[in-house]
Design a protein around this motif. Sequence first.
Motif, mmCIF file in Angstrom:
data_model
loop_
_atom_site.group_PDB
_atom_site.id
_atom_site.type_symbol
_atom_site.label_atom_id
_atom_site.label_comp_id
_atom_site.label_asym_id
_atom_site.label_seq_id
_atom_site.Cartn_x
_atom_site.Cartn_y
_atom_site.Cartn_z
ATOM 1 N N ASP A 20 64.115 77.795 33.586
ATOM 2 C CA ASP A 20 64.674 77.960 32.244
ATOM 3 C C ASP A 20 63.635 77.797 31.145
ATOM 4 O O ASP A 20 63.985 77.792 29.967
ATOM 5 C CB ASP A 20 65.814 76.958 32.034
ATOM 6 N N GLN A 21 62.375 77.657 31.498
ATOM 7 C CA GLN A 21 61.331 77.510 30.485
ATOM 8 C C GLN A 21 61.167 78.811 29.700
ATOM 9 O O GLN A 21 61.332 79.904 30.239
ATOM 10 C CB GLN A 21 60.008 77.143 31.158
ATOM 11 N N PRO A 22 60.849 78.720 28.426
ATOM 12 C CA PRO A 22 60.577 79.948 27.650
ATOM 13 C C PRO A 22 59.341 80.647 28.211
ATOM 14 O O PRO A 22 58.342 80.008 28.534
ATOM 15 C CB PRO A 22 60.332 79.422 26.233
ATOM 16 N N LEU A 23 59.402 81.957 28.316
ATOM 17 C CA LEU A 23 58.318 82.740 28.899
ATOM 18 C C LEU A 23 57.699 83.656 27.858
ATOM 19 O O LEU A 23 58.322 83.970 26.848
ATOM 20 C CB LEU A 23 58.836 83.584 30.066
ATOM 21 N N ASN A 24 56.484 84.085 28.146
ATOM 22 C CA ASN A 24 55.906 85.191 27.398
ATOM 23 C C ASN A 24 55.942 86.435 28.288
ATOM 24 O O ASN A 24 56.313 86.365 29.467
ATOM 25 C CB ASN A 24 54.492 84.875 26.914
ATOM 26 N N ALA A 25 55.561 87.568 27.714
ATOM 27 C CA ALA A 25 55.657 88.824 28.460
ATOM 28 C C ALA A 25 54.738 88.846 29.677
ATOM 29 O O ALA A 25 55.053 89.490 30.685
ATOM 30 C CB ALA A 25 55.335 89.999 27.537
ATOM 31 N N TRP A 26 53.622 88.145 29.600
ATOM 32 C CA TRP A 26 52.711 88.065 30.755
ATOM 33 C C TRP A 26 53.405 87.396 31.929
ATOM 34 O O TRP A 26 53.336 87.868 33.064
ATOM 35 C CB TRP A 26 51.457 87.297 30.354
ATOM 36 N N GLN A 86 67.723 72.278 31.734
ATOM 37 C CA GLN A 86 68.223 73.159 32.794
ATOM 38 C C GLN A 86 69.557 73.768 32.374
ATOM 39 O O GLN A 86 70.483 73.064 31.974
ATOM 40 C CB GLN A 86 68.384 72.373 34.091
ATOM 41 N N GLN A 87 69.648 75.076 32.490
ATOM 42 C CA GLN A 87 70.865 75.780 32.081
ATOM 43 C C GLN A 87 71.849 75.833 33.252
ATOM 44 O O GLN A 87 72.062 76.868 33.861
ATOM 45 C CB GLN A 87 70.515 77.185 31.589
ATOM 46 N N ASN A 88 72.435 74.669 33.543
ATOM 47 C CA ASN A 88 73.389 74.578 34.644
ATOM 48 C C ASN A 88 74.812 74.343 34.156
ATOM 49 O O ASN A 88 75.645 73.768 34.866
ATOM 50 C CB ASN A 88 72.976 73.465 35.612
#
Length: 417
Positions: free
Chosen positions: A216-222, A386-388
């Motif tokens: 659930d961590q924020p991601l970048n496009a890479w 955590q998106q539970n």
Amino acid sequence: MPAPSQYLGRRLAAFCLFLLLGVLGCAPPAQAGIANAPGANLEVSLITYGPGDTYWERFGHDAIELRDTASGEAFTFNYGVFDFDEAGFLLHFARGSMHYLMDAAPSDIDQHYYMDVGRSVTRQRLDFTAAQAADLRDFLLWNLRPENVRYDYDYYANNCATRVRDALDKALGGTLKKQLEARPARMTYRQQTARLMSQQAWLMLILDLGLGPYADQPLNAWQESFLPMVLQEDIRSVSVASADGGAHPLVQDEQLVSANRLTPPPSEAPDLRLPLALAGLAFAVALIATHRFASTVYALLGTLYLVLAGVVGVALLILWTLTTHHSAWANANLLLFNPLACLLVASVWRSRRGAVDSRMANMLIALQLLAVLAAWLLHLLPGVVQQNQPWLLFAMPCWLALAWCMRRGAWLSGRTR
């Protein structure tokens, strides 16, 4: 596409022999091929294959194609081969230390497989300089050597798509990574996983249950380009420097070699909150109703829930403590599905007859309710949460109903006395 070990060995041996002959100049100059063609004759393309029907094909696949424009020879290099015959393959898989392999094959052979099974095939021709194309070719051939061909696989951080991405970025001098890291991703690991696995709902639910806060961590496009289809889309807007100091698109042209003939995945991840909340509420109502009118059915339903909760809890604990599946570590669902739940089975059967619970059973059910409360409170903490929520909405009514039924049985027993 997985390949049996003997078939893989024959392909690698044949390709290495072909490369050796090319390097030694044993082939006619017109047929020199990609092994020793000058960089100016090498055409670099990203080949993307759409998702398949089998669960391990749902994330799609990609490869790097090198084509010698003089001889017409073309080979695709991919990192998506695993070997069932490897010693301890299943144990490595369970522990999260899987070994994948790089492979190379003539483009026509490789791409026709995907066409035959109905998966889309897209070719994006990339604007590489002669030096960059030669560097990429040399790296891929080095990577294909027996001592370099294996790598430690990771679902999100080191898979067949990230290896292709990294090889392209290495040849481009880091341009690809620099530009993609500056863009936010559209989804998280969890959302992309649920989206792509949604056509196999049972597997989607298992994976969602097993993923921890890492997913659930924020991601970048890479980071999000661990998916071939995302890399295919994002690379369209990447630019590279031109000889005059300007910039131009990395993708020179894009060709749909073969259209998709399978059911495509949805564009958005399904929202599991309402379905699981309704399922949990329905199960809780069934427990309460059967406790009053069909006590044996109540006991069977309660036993089913407690055994499954215990088994799930054990599995989550093993994934966290005994494996390298870091995407499953620190899973807050352990607060909802406790390995100790199985210890309450006997109390469920006693409560159907109105027997008084033991002190240990009362303590376990109280601890479980506190754990559910703690799981809700975790969502108030700052940082990655955590998106539970779907599993919270499912488990909460089930545990409340079990606690009510067990205490009601004890209360009725006390009244009878």
